[in-house]
Design a protein around this motif. Structure first.
Motif, PDB file in Angstrom:
ATOM      1  N   ALA A  21     -45.168 -47.557  -7.110  1.00 22.10           N
ATOM      2  CA  ALA A  21     -45.860 -47.720  -8.388  1.00 22.10           C
ATOM      3  C   ALA A  21     -45.161 -46.873  -9.437  1.00 22.10           C
ATOM      4  O   ALA A  21     -44.637 -45.788  -9.139  1.00 22.10           O
ATOM      5  CB  ALA A  21     -47.321 -47.301  -8.269  1.00 22.10           C
ATOM      6  N   ASN A  22     -45.144 -47.362 -10.679  1.00 23.25           N
ATOM      7  CA  ASN A  22     -44.517 -46.622 -11.772  1.00 23.25           C
ATOM      8  C   ASN A  22     -45.396 -45.466 -12.239  1.00 23.25           C
ATOM      9  O   ASN A  22     -46.631 -45.554 -12.216  1.00 23.25           O
ATOM     10  CB  ASN A  22     -44.231 -47.546 -12.951  1.00 23.25           C
ATOM     11  N   LYS A  23     -44.734 -44.413 -12.679  1.00 20.09           N
ATOM     12  CA  LYS A  23     -45.404 -43.192 -13.115  1.00 20.09           C
ATOM     13  C   LYS A  23     -46.474 -43.467 -14.165  1.00 20.09           C
ATOM     14  O   LYS A  23     -47.600 -42.966 -14.068  1.00 20.09           O
ATOM     15  CB  LYS A  23     -44.344 -42.230 -13.668  1.00 20.09           C
ATOM     16  N   GLU A  24     -46.146 -44.287 -15.181  1.00 20.86           N
ATOM     17  CA  GLU A  24     -47.103 -44.519 -16.256  1.00 20.86           C
ATOM     18  C   GLU A  24     -48.356 -45.246 -15.769  1.00 20.86           C
ATOM     19  O   GLU A  24     -49.457 -45.009 -16.270  1.00 20.86           O
ATOM     20  CB  GLU A  24     -46.445 -45.295 -17.407  1.00 20.86           C
ATOM     21  N   ILE A  46     -54.338 -44.039 -14.351  1.00 24.80           N
ATOM     22  CA  ILE A  46     -55.539 -43.932 -13.511  1.00 24.80           C
ATOM     23  C   ILE A  46     -56.147 -42.544 -13.651  1.00 24.80           C
ATOM     24  O   ILE A  46     -57.339 -42.379 -13.910  1.00 24.80           O
ATOM     25  CB  ILE A  46     -55.207 -44.215 -12.035  1.00 24.80           C
ATOM     26  N   HIS A  47     -55.305 -41.522 -13.484  1.00 27.81           N
ATOM     27  CA  HIS A  47     -55.752 -40.134 -13.649  1.00 27.81           C
ATOM     28  C   HIS A  47     -54.515 -39.247 -13.788  1.00 27.81           C
ATOM     29  O   HIS A  47     -53.541 -39.430 -13.051  1.00 27.81           O
ATOM     30  CB  HIS A  47     -56.588 -39.676 -12.444  1.00 27.81           C
ATOM     31  N   ASP A  57     -50.507 -51.790 -10.019  1.00 26.60           N
ATOM     32  CA  ASP A  57     -51.796 -51.103  -9.911  1.00 26.60           C
ATOM     33  C   ASP A  57     -51.545 -49.660  -9.472  1.00 26.60           C
ATOM     34  O   ASP A  57     -51.172 -49.399  -8.323  1.00 26.60           O
ATOM     35  CB  ASP A  57     -52.680 -51.835  -8.896  1.00 26.60           C
ATOM     36  N   GLY A  58     -51.752 -48.718 -10.386  1.00 28.17           N
ATOM     37  CA  GLY A  58     -51.471 -47.317 -10.094  1.00 28.17           C
ATOM     38  C   GLY A  58     -52.300 -46.732  -8.974  1.00 28.17           C
ATOM     39  O   GLY A  58     -51.913 -45.732  -8.357  1.00 28.17           O
ATOM     40  N   THR A  59     -53.464 -47.330  -8.663  1.00 24.19           N
ATOM     41  CA  THR A  59     -54.294 -46.801  -7.578  1.00 24.19           C
ATOM     42  C   THR A  59     -53.584 -46.900  -6.227  1.00 24.19           C
ATOM     43  O   THR A  59     -53.915 -46.147  -5.302  1.00 24.19           O
ATOM     44  CB  THR A  59     -55.638 -47.549  -7.461  1.00 24.19           C
TER      45      THR A  59
END
Length: 267
Positions: free
Chosen positions: A140-143, A148-149, A238-240
């Protein structure tokens, strides 16, 4: 290639060592910690066994953990979806290899604390294998993770184009592609141990990453050359998907995501 797959589920902890988070929650193993009303491993199994392509689950755990975990895991077994227990090795790579040798390809590898894993992420792993990759890793990408948090991840792999984090979700096409398991041979915790990075990826590759002289996909092409197989990243928007339960900080974040109150979480 079929859309059916076997899950290799890594659930072990070091023999004789109680995980600090498990100790805080008064359970013997981290995967048994309750979160939002369900144990970690139960939440992960709920997702993977409900995927229509899941054919079997192979849980890698140390002998003194199996007795406690088996009653939880076996609730998810079905006539058409067996759950097997295998004794884990002290080395993650050997555990992955053992799990795959006792399973049917293709293999999807994840961890028992990866409670936010989604069917869509598994589908993307499978599509990449179907598209010709030998081994893949979800990133997942940093941004997206920061969205998400801000404390969802402690560190990122910084490349020329993106900062990324590992999602603890991997795909392995067949036994030939088990060469990719060597990536785990140094224990997987690369961010805190530069020597492990060098051993796994080679010094030149690490220097290219360190000075942001290579893109994410360029790094994967170089890894492919090093291991002699086609290794690709699977971008997960999806950063989660990059947040699993490692410590109290990530426990609080994952619990808040599950309870849909992450925007109000102050840690």
């Amino acid at each position: 290639m079929t859309d059916k797959f076997d899950i290799i589920l890594l659930a072990a902890q070091r023999t004789g060592v109680v995980n600090p988070l498990a100790e805080a929650h008064q359970v013997s193993h981290k995967c048994l910690i309750p979160i939002a009303g369900e144990q970690l491993i139960a939440r992960t199994l709920q997702t993977v066994t409900s995927h229509p392509g899941c054919r079997a689950v192979h849980i890698l755990i140390e002998p003194d953990g199996e007795a406690a975990v088996r009653p939880v895991a076996e609730k998810f077994a079905r006539d058409d979806l067996p759950i097997h227990f295998l004794q884990s090795d002290s080395n993650i790579a050997e555990s992955v290899i053992l799990g795959c040798k006792n399973a049917t390809a293709p293999f999807v590898v994840t961890t028992a604390d990866n409670v936010l894993v989604k069917h869509d992420s598994i589908d993307k792993v499978l599509r990449s294998l179907n598209d010709g990759a030998d081994a893949v890793a979800g990133l997942a990408n940093k941004e997206d993770i920061l969205g998400i948090h801000p404390k969802a991840q402690k560190g990122y792999y910084e490349f020329r184009d993106h900062g990324v984090a590992n999602c603890n979700l991997y795909g392995i096409r067949d036994s030939h592609a088990l060469k990719a398991a060597d990536i785990f041979r140094e224990g997987g915790q690369f961010m805190s141990n530069p020597k492990r990075l060098v051993n796994a990826f080679g010094l030149i590759n690490i220097l290219l990453m360190r000075f942001k002289l290579v893109t994410v996909d360029g790094a994967f092409r170089r890894m492919s050359k090093r291991f002699g197989i086609e290794i690709r990243r699977v971008p997960l928007a999806d950063g989660t998907q990059a947040i699993d339960v490692d410590n109290d900080r990530t426990y609080q974040i994952v619990e808040a995501i599950l309870e849909d109150r992450v925007k109000d979480l102050k840690i």
